[in-house]
Design an enzyme around this catalytic site. Sequence first.
Site, short mmCIF file in Angstrom:
data_model
loop_
_atom_site.label_atom_id
_atom_site.label_comp_id
_atom_site.label_asym_id
_atom_site.label_seq_id
_atom_site.Cartn_x
_atom_site.Cartn_y
_atom_site.Cartn_z
N HIS A 84 0.85 -1.19 0.00
CA HIS A 84 0.00 0.00 0.00
C HIS A 84 0.88 1.24 0.00
O HIS A 84 1.99 1.22 0.54
CB HIS A 84 -0.89 0.05 1.26
CG HIS A 84 -1.91 -1.03 1.32
ND1 HIS A 84 -3.15 -0.89 0.78
CD2 HIS A 84 -1.85 -2.27 1.84
CE1 HIS A 84 -3.83 -2.00 0.98
NE2 HIS A 84 -3.07 -2.86 1.61
N LYS A 135 15.37 -5.26 -1.14
CA LYS A 135 16.01 -4.65 -2.31
C LYS A 135 16.49 -5.76 -3.23
O LYS A 135 16.67 -6.91 -2.81
CB LYS A 135 17.16 -3.73 -1.90
CG LYS A 135 18.30 -4.41 -1.18
CD LYS A 135 19.35 -3.38 -0.78
CE LYS A 135 20.50 -4.05 -0.04
NZ LYS A 135 21.54 -3.10 0.34
N ARG A 149 22.07 -7.91 3.48
CA ARG A 149 23.38 -7.42 3.07
C ARG A 149 24.11 -8.53 2.33
O ARG A 149 23.82 -9.72 2.49
CB ARG A 149 24.19 -6.96 4.27
CG ARG A 149 24.54 -8.07 5.23
CD ARG A 149 25.38 -7.57 6.42
NE ARG A 149 25.62 -8.64 7.36
CZ ARG A 149 26.52 -9.61 7.22
NH1 ARG A 149 27.29 -9.64 6.15
NH2 ARG A 149 26.66 -10.56 8.13
#
Length: 158
Positions: A84, A135, A149
Amino acid sequence: MAAFLLPPYSMRRVRAMCFRLGGAKIALGSEICGGTRMTGSTVHIGKGSFIGADVLIEANTSAEVRVGENVAIGPRTTILTSTHEIGEHKKRAGNAVARSVSIGDGAWIGANATILPGISIGSGAVVAAGTVVHKDVPGSVVVGGQPVRLIRNLSVTS
């Protein structure tokens, strides 16, 4: 006799067939363990991939989940395509947003990993158990931790 009638991996392939009947695009030879749930019909799983027990693949109708060939996904992993926007203070979960997820050929996702919407994981990458992937992950690396990481690079030769 039971081992002959019901080989150990037969039910995993039967589950894959059932998900195919529900609209998912699952290549032959893929295996799906018990307790796995898939929402939506925009799931694509490549040949030779293995989906562990109790995995959740949430594929919004406006986004897709693409799992390459020979991918291993550990138990209790969660793959999400819905999120959202941040809304006003009276309702912080604002407008719904859908973002596709892609996992490259040969990747290995450890148990209890969470892959958030819009993430791309490269071919041959390893995501350590318990990692929240927020990511993109390049190919042929090991990542882990929270926040995620780089742990080390991997050789691209077999």
